[in-house]
Motif scaffolding. Structure first.
Motif, PDB file in Angstrom:
ATOM      1  N   PRO A  81       0.810  -1.223   0.000  1.00  8.67           N
ATOM      2  CA  PRO A  81       0.000   0.000   0.000  1.00  8.67           C
ATOM      3  C   PRO A  81       0.844   1.274   0.000  1.00  8.67           C
ATOM      4  O   PRO A  81       0.427   2.292  -0.570  1.00  8.67           O
ATOM      5  N   LYS A  82       2.020   1.204   0.604  1.00 16.36           N
ATOM      6  CA  LYS A  82       2.888   2.393   0.669  1.00 16.36           C
ATOM      7  C   LYS A  82       3.292   2.843  -0.733  1.00 16.36           C
ATOM      8  O   LYS A  82       3.460   4.046  -0.985  1.00 16.36           O
ATOM      9  N   LEU A  83       3.458   1.897  -1.634  1.00 15.33           N
ATOM     10  CA  LEU A  83       3.832   2.250  -3.003  1.00 15.33           C
ATOM     11  C   LEU A  83       2.753   3.100  -3.671  1.00 15.33           C
ATOM     12  O   LEU A  83       3.053   3.986  -4.473  1.00 15.33           O
ATOM     13  N   LYS A  89       6.499   9.323  -7.407  1.00 10.58           N
ATOM     14  CA  LYS A  89       7.473  10.135  -6.675  1.00 10.58           C
ATOM     15  C   LYS A  89       8.809   9.400  -6.582  1.00 10.58           C
ATOM     16  O   LYS A  89       8.855   8.176  -6.639  1.00 10.58           O
ATOM     17  N   PRO A  90       9.906  10.137  -6.416  1.00  8.33           N
ATOM     18  CA  PRO A  90      11.194   9.461  -6.184  1.00  8.33           C
ATOM     19  C   PRO A  90      11.134   8.657  -4.891  1.00  8.33           C
ATOM     20  O   PRO A  90      10.572   9.114  -3.894  1.00  8.33           O
ATOM     21  N   VAL A  91      11.679   7.470  -4.921  1.00 10.50           N
ATOM     22  CA  VAL A  91      11.669   6.638  -3.711  1.00 10.50           C
ATOM     23  C   VAL A  91      12.645   7.192  -2.693  1.00 10.50           C
ATOM     24  O   VAL A  91      13.594   7.901  -3.039  1.00 10.50           O
ATOM     25  N   PRO A  92      12.436   6.921  -1.416  1.00 11.30           N
ATOM     26  CA  PRO A  92      13.338   7.426  -0.385  1.00 11.30           C
ATOM     27  C   PRO A  92      14.787   7.004  -0.628  1.00 11.30           C
ATOM     28  O   PRO A  92      15.068   5.835  -0.875  1.00 11.30           O
ATOM     29  N   GLU A  93      15.694   7.951  -0.550  1.00  9.26           N
ATOM     30  CA  GLU A  93      17.103   7.667  -0.796  1.00  9.26           C
ATOM     31  C   GLU A  93      17.651   6.654   0.202  1.00  9.26           C
ATOM     32  O   GLU A  93      18.575   5.898  -0.095  1.00  9.26           O
ATOM     33  N   SER A  94      17.068   6.619   1.382  1.00  2.55           N
ATOM     34  CA  SER A  94      17.556   5.701   2.415  1.00  2.55           C
ATOM     35  C   SER A  94      17.428   4.247   1.995  1.00  2.55           C
ATOM     36  O   SER A  94      18.209   3.390   2.410  1.00  2.55           O
ATOM     37  N   GLY A 107      14.176   4.972 -11.473  1.00  2.11           N
ATOM     38  CA  GLY A 107      12.738   5.028 -11.635  1.00  2.11           C
ATOM     39  C   GLY A 107      12.020   5.684 -10.478  1.00  2.11           C
ATOM     40  O   GLY A 107      12.602   5.972  -9.425  1.00  2.11           O
ATOM     41  N   MET A 108      10.753   5.944 -10.700  1.00  4.68           N
ATOM     42  CA  MET A 108       9.880   6.487  -9.660  1.00  4.68           C
ATOM     43  C   MET A 108       9.075   5.348  -9.047  1.00  4.68           C
ATOM     44  O   MET A 108       8.838   4.315  -9.671  1.00  4.68           O
ATOM     45  N   ALA A 109       8.619   5.556  -7.827  1.00  6.10           N
ATOM     46  CA  ALA A 109       7.778   4.558  -7.169  1.00  6.10           C
ATOM     47  C   ALA A 109       6.566   4.258  -8.034  1.00  6.10           C
ATOM     48  O   ALA A 109       5.948   5.157  -8.601  1.00  6.10           O
ATOM     49  N   MET A 110       6.249   2.980  -8.155  1.00  3.62           N
ATOM     50  CA  MET A 110       5.143   2.552  -9.019  1.00  3.62           C
ATOM     51  C   MET A 110       4.182   1.678  -8.213  1.00  3.62           C
ATOM     52  O   MET A 110       4.424   0.499  -7.974  1.00  3.62           O
ATOM     53  N   GLY A 111       3.101   2.296  -7.766  1.00  2.23           N
ATOM     54  CA  GLY A 111       2.098   1.554  -7.031  1.00  2.23           C
ATOM     55  C   GLY A 111       1.370   0.577  -7.934  1.00  2.23           C
ATOM     56  O   GLY A 111       1.121   0.858  -9.108  1.00  2.23           O
ATOM     57  N   SER A 112       1.016  -0.576  -7.396  1.00  2.00           N
ATOM     58  CA  SER A 112       0.321  -1.570  -8.198  1.00  2.00           C
ATOM     59  C   SER A 112      -1.160  -1.210  -8.324  1.00  2.00           C
ATOM     60  O   SER A 112      -1.816  -0.881  -7.328  1.00  2.00           O
ATOM     61  N   PRO A 113      -1.712  -1.299  -9.527  1.00  2.00           N
ATOM     62  CA  PRO A 113      -3.147  -1.069  -9.697  1.00  2.00           C
ATOM     63  C   PRO A 113      -3.996  -2.280  -9.330  1.00  2.00           C
ATOM     64  O   PRO A 113      -5.226  -2.215  -9.371  1.00  2.00           O
ATOM     65  N   ARG A 114      -3.362  -3.377  -8.976  1.00  2.00           N
ATOM     66  CA  ARG A 114      -4.081  -4.605  -8.681  1.00  2.00           C
ATOM     67  C   ARG A 114      -4.788  -4.524  -7.323  1.00  2.00           C
ATOM     68  O   ARG A 114      -4.340  -3.852  -6.403  1.00  2.00           O
ATOM     69  N   PRO A 384      10.039  -2.270  -7.430  1.00  2.00           N
ATOM     70  CA  PRO A 384       8.864  -1.498  -6.993  1.00  2.00           C
ATOM     71  C   PRO A 384       8.745  -0.156  -7.720  1.00  2.00           C
ATOM     72  O   PRO A 384       7.738   0.530  -7.553  1.00  2.00           O
ATOM     73  N   MET A 385       9.746   0.227  -8.474  1.00  2.00           N
ATOM     74  CA  MET A 385       9.648   1.447  -9.287  1.00  2.00           C
ATOM     75  C   MET A 385       9.426   1.069 -10.746  1.00  2.00           C
ATOM     76  O   MET A 385       9.567  -0.094 -11.136  1.00  2.00           O
ATOM     77  N   ASN A 386       9.062   2.039 -11.556  1.00  2.00           N
ATOM     78  CA  ASN A 386       8.822   1.755 -12.959  1.00  2.00           C
ATOM     79  C   ASN A 386      10.142   1.646 -13.718  1.00  2.00           C
ATOM     80  O   ASN A 386      11.179   2.145 -13.282  1.00  2.00           O
ATOM     81  N   GLU A 387      10.093   0.988 -14.860  1.00  2.00           N
ATOM     82  CA  GLU A 387      11.243   0.871 -15.760  1.00  2.00           C
ATOM     83  C   GLU A 387      11.325   2.167 -16.567  1.00  2.00           C
ATOM     84  O   GLU A 387      10.663   2.328 -17.589  1.00  2.00           O
ATOM     85  N   PHE A 388      12.158   3.116 -16.097  1.00  2.00           N
ATOM     86  CA  PHE A 388      12.149   4.457 -16.676  1.00  2.00           C
ATOM     87  C   PHE A 388      12.718   4.504 -18.082  1.00  2.00           C
ATOM     88  O   PHE A 388      12.445   5.436 -18.838  1.00  2.00           O
ATOM     89  N   ARG A 389      13.481   3.478 -18.497  1.00  2.00           N
ATOM     90  CA  ARG A 389      14.076   3.497 -19.836  1.00  2.00           C
ATOM     91  C   ARG A 389      13.056   3.202 -20.924  1.00  2.00           C
ATOM     92  O   ARG A 389      13.321   3.422 -22.104  1.00  2.00           O
ATOM     93  N   ARG A 390      11.895   2.674 -20.550  1.00  2.00           N
ATOM     94  CA  ARG A 390      10.890   2.302 -21.541  1.00  2.00           C
ATOM     95  C   ARG A 390       9.736   3.300 -21.610  1.00  2.00           C
ATOM     96  O   ARG A 390       8.721   3.032 -22.227  1.00  2.00           O
ATOM     97  N   GLY A 391       9.853   4.435 -20.931  1.00  2.00           N
ATOM     98  CA  GLY A 391       8.804   5.444 -20.993  1.00  2.00           C
ATOM     99  C   GLY A 391       7.862   5.379 -19.812  1.00  2.00           C
ATOM    100  O   GLY A 391       7.760   4.359 -19.124  1.00  2.00           O
ATOM    101  N   ASN A 392       7.146   6.477 -19.569  1.00  2.00           N
ATOM    102  CA  ASN A 392       6.266   6.583 -18.411  1.00  2.00           C
ATOM    103  C   ASN A 392       4.828   6.878 -18.808  1.00  2.00           C
ATOM    104  O   ASN A 392       4.095   7.523 -18.060  1.00  2.00           O
ATOM    105  N   THR A 393       4.418   6.430 -19.974  1.00  2.00           N
ATOM    106  CA  THR A 393       3.045   6.649 -20.398  1.00  2.00           C
ATOM    107  C   THR A 393       2.100   6.000 -19.392  1.00  2.00           C
ATOM    108  O   THR A 393       2.219   4.813 -19.105  1.00  2.00           O
TER     109      THR A 393
END
Length: 480
Positions: A81-83, A89-94, A107-114, A384-393
């Protein structure tokens, strides 16, 4: 010509053969052993004869559903749920401070739509993409804390299947066939079947190789359509009687050759010919579903175009373990969803969810699950983040490879169902409880089949090799 000169011109093996009594044959045996070519108890005229395990087994056979390409654990088994709160958003650097892979940091945090629901007494989470497997939660042991050192498909698949991330080593199925033989005299001890959502298996046939073990123990690939094995039928004009006579001659010649050389591959060749002859009768019966009920065919999805390929393989797997096959491995590819994850994940789940659940249910209702170990999983997880090299559509995002934690499940022989082992952090980056390495997992599978992973070895090039390399420990929490 002097005696010394004469012996120089003769091979050491032929000299010892001429001295066939006593010390001569002892010397020959020693030389062959140094070359790794001696026949041990497993290399009799039937190298697949059943053999005693190290201790009382809980499982007699294993069916391994290998999901090539790595299914996304955070979209199927490990909700975060935190995702959703951090989506985009950028994930915590920690969380990333110990990571060296710049791809994972991009990548940016990518919450699951499931949507996830809890099932069974343990409240095990399953995604809405797995409606058929989920109700069997009380029979399933879910591991959320698997990890590996490899984030590329081929080496990770090799590690998961062969214990090392490079080619040339025996697979799990080969080790089991070598250690235990097979109860079936008319079918191979180790069978492999494949299905696909459009792409091939990254690791290919190296994943079911016999490596440096005798070739008898290599996985035999079956097809789910047409003849299960190419050229298994006699050519036109060749009767069974003629074929039997040919094989008898070949067997006699090969046995004489074996007596001369001691080469274990000759026994493998004899066994392969004999098994092929028996399979000409056994295989058509194996693949004939006419005696299966309509309810069974419907349960596996045999009559549905989407589920038919994997469902056929699952039904064949059940029929194989009924007939004494030791290891059946089903590969489904590919779950490598760097983009369009939501669409591709549904496609693969639609193909595999119903047949996988049917196999578990069918094994259980026939009393086979007690001594058949069923495994479902891939080679690593997804980020848990998106694959930023393939686009963010929006809606088209995917996930990259993630070796630091992933999920898989087991059921059946020797495994305690209805439990979740391991826990990951609230973002699904790292394991925070009960880390299980690939070698630990392999040691546990062997244990369920009555084998001590440290004792199941084969001497090759002066060293005793084993599936778990130099690591591995049995995970007692998994065991019933």
């Amino acid at each position: 010509m002097g005696f010394e000169r004469m012996t120089d011109l003769r091979s050491r093996r032929s000299f010892l053969w001429d001295c066939a009594s006593g010390v001569g044959m002892m010397g020959l045996a020693h030389l062959l052993a140094l070359e790794g070519r001696t026949a041990d108890a497993r290399s009799s005229l039937n190298p697949m004869a059943p053999r005693e395990p190290h201790f009382e087994p809980r499982a007699k056979s294993i069916i391994y559903l290998f999901m090539s390409g790595a299914p996304s654990q955070v979209d199927l088994f490990d909700p975060k749920p935190k995702l959703r709160e951090w989506h985009g958003k950028p994930v915590p650097e920690s969380l990333l401070k110990d990571l060296t892979d710049t791809v994972l940091k991009g990548g940016m945090a990518m919450g699951s739509p499931r949507e996830f629901k809890r099932y069974g007494q343990a409240g095990m989470h399953f995604s809405d993409y797995l409606p058929h497997i989920a109700p069997w939660a009380d029979d399933i042991c879910m591991i959320r804390s698997m990890y590996t050192e490899h984030a590329n498909h081929h080496p990770a698949q090799l590690l998961m299947n062969c214990g090392v991330p490079r080619q040339g080593h025996p697979s799990l199925g080969s080790w089991l066939a070598y250690g235990l033989g097979s109860e079936s005299q008319s079918l191979p001890g180790f069978v492999v079947m494949t299905s696909s959502s459009g792409k091939g298996i990254e690791g290919g046939a190296s994943l079911w190789s016999n490596g440096f073990l005798p070739s008898t123990y290599r996985g035999v690939t079956f097809r789910s359509q047409g003849d299960p094995i190419l050229h298994v039928s006699n050519p036109d004009g060749v009767s069974d009687r003629t074929q039997r006579a040919r094989l008898d001659i070949l067997k006699d010649l090969n046995e004489r050759h074996y007596q001369w050389t001691g080469d274990v591959e000759i026994n493998s060749r004899i066994a392969a010919y004999e098994l092929a002859f028996r399979m000409q009768t056994a295989t058509p019966e194996l693949t004939d579903f006419s005696r299966e009920s309509e309810d069974t065919l419907e349960m596996y999805g045999i009559n549905d175009e989407t589920t038919r390929p994997f469902g056929t393989n699952c039904l064949l797997a059940r029929r194989m373990v009924e007939r004494g096959v030791r290891v059946v491995q089903l590969y489904h590819s590919t779950w490598d969803d760097h983009s369009d994850l939501n669409k591709n994940l549904k496609k693969n789940c639609d193909m595999t969810d119903k047949p996988s659940a049917a196999l578990l249910q069918d094994l259980k209702q026939r009393g086979l699950l007690d001594d058949t170990l069923l495994v479902w999983g891939g080679e690593f997880g997804r980020t848990p983040m998106n694959e930023f090299r393939r686009g963010n559509t929006p809606g088209k995002e995917g996930r990259d490879h993630h070796p630091y934690c992933f999920s898989l499940w087991l059921a059946g022989g020797g495994i305690k169902g209805g439990q979740v082992i391991g826990e990951t952090d609230e973002f699904g980056y790292h394991i925070v409880e009960d880390k299980i390495h690939v070698h630990d997992f392999q040691a546990t599978l062997l244990h369920c089949l009555g084998l001590d992973h440290t004792k199941l070895t084969y001497r090759h090039q002066g060293r005793d090799f084993r599936l778990t390399d130099v690591g591995g420990k049995v995970v007692r929490k998994l065991l019933a």
